[in-house]
Design an enzyme around this catalytic site. Structure first.
Site, PDB file in Angstrom:
ATOM      1  CB  CYS A 145       5.406   1.940   7.299  1.00 44.05           C
ATOM      2  SG  CYS A 145       4.955   3.425   6.390  1.00 44.05           S
ATOM      3  CG  LEU A 146       6.774   0.639   1.178  1.00 37.90           C
ATOM      4  CD1 LEU A 146       6.284   0.999  -0.217  1.00 37.90           C
ATOM      5  CD2 LEU A 146       7.846  -0.430   1.101  1.00 37.90           C
ATOM      6  CG  HIS A 152       0.539   6.630   5.490  1.00 36.85           C
ATOM      7  ND1 HIS A 152       1.691   7.103   6.048  1.00 36.85           N
ATOM      8  CD2 HIS A 152       0.747   5.304   5.271  1.00 36.85           C
ATOM      9  CE1 HIS A 152       2.564   6.094   6.179  1.00 36.85           C
ATOM     10  NE2 HIS A 152       2.004   4.999   5.723  1.00 36.85           N
ATOM     11  CG  HIS A 166      -0.471   1.129   7.262  1.00 33.88           C
ATOM     12  ND1 HIS A 166       0.472   0.596   8.122  1.00 33.88           N
ATOM     13  CD2 HIS A 166       0.212   1.975   6.439  1.00 33.88           C
ATOM     14  CE1 HIS A 166       1.660   1.114   7.831  1.00 33.88           C
ATOM     15  NE2 HIS A 166       1.529   1.941   6.816  1.00 33.88           N
ATOM     16  CD  GLU A 167      -0.929   2.416   2.714  1.00 36.26           C
ATOM     17  OE1 GLU A 167      -0.494   3.572   2.583  1.00 36.26           O
ATOM     18  OE2 GLU A 167      -0.205   1.461   3.057  1.00 36.26           O
ATOM     19  CD  GLN A 221       3.523   5.525   2.586  1.00 40.55           C
ATOM     20  OE1 GLN A 221       2.478   5.071   2.131  1.00 40.55           O
ATOM     21  NE2 GLN A 221       4.485   4.760   3.076  1.00 40.55           N
ATOM     22  N   GLY A 261       0.830  -1.191   0.000  1.00 32.07           N
ATOM     23  CA  GLY A 261       0.000   0.000   0.000  1.00 32.07           C
ATOM     24  C   GLY A 261       0.864   1.239   0.000  1.00 32.07           C
TER      25      GLY A 261
HETATM   26 ZN    ZN Z   1       2.817   3.125   5.708  1.00 30.71          ZN
END
Ligand code: ZN
Length: 168
Positions: free
Chosen positions: A89-90, A135, A131-132, A49, A44
């Site tokens: 998380c990226l 963000h 989660h997304e 991000q 995701g």
């Molecule tokens: Zn994340």
């Protein structure tokens, strides 16, 4: 592909604005986000991000293995049943932890053609969506960790802020 924002970057702490119009640049952004998500083997990605404060997410369906773009996603309903699962998380490389989330949610938003979409998700897919969407509100999964676990990770997190860990 776009550059990933890493923990410590202020854009990860800001609230993204709703997409007012789905124009060419939004479609291009969605495509770039998809490619970036796949390039980093993520499941995701949210606008913040990649440094864009627009409410747009890409998610990978864990069973169907297809990716999905949701514009202006909102959690319309969250079931009372909770589930604890490990997240990463990226934007926060090499850090993982257990987070409690609603097991089942209903997400409403738009697709890239401006059509309203409803996604009923449970388990891992519901977790990814929550989660997304977090963000987009400037919330990171580490905020939702048990305080003791967060304390344990604080040294690693500080290193990320200083840019001490490579993205890959
Ligand atoms: Zn994340």
């Amino acid at each position: 592909m776009r550059k990933l924002e890493i923990y410590g970057s202020p854009v990860l702490r800001e609230r993204a604005k709703p997409v007012a119009e789905i124009n060419g640049s939004v479609v291009a952004l969605a495509q770039d986000m998809r490619e970036t998500m796949h390039a980093f083997s993520g499941v995701g990605l949210a606008g913040n991000q990649v440094g864009v404060l627009l409410r747009i997410i890409t998610v990978l369906h864990p069973e169907k293995k297809e990716d999905l773009v949701v514009i202006n996603p909102e959690i319309a309903f969250a079931g009372e049943e909770k589930e604890i699962g490990e997240e990463g998380c990226l934007s926060i490389p090499e850090i993982y932890g257990k987070v409690e989330r609603a097991r089942q949610i209903l997400v409403r938003g738009m697709d890239l053609k401006g059509r309203e979409v409803e996604i009923l998700a449970e388990g891992l897919f519901a977790r990814i969506l929550q989660h997304e969407i977090d963000h987009l509100d400037g919330v990171l999964f580490v905020d939702r960790l048990h305080p003791a676990k967060r304390l344990l990770l604080s040294g690693k997190l500080k290193k990320l802020v200083r840019g001490g860990v490579a993205q890959t």
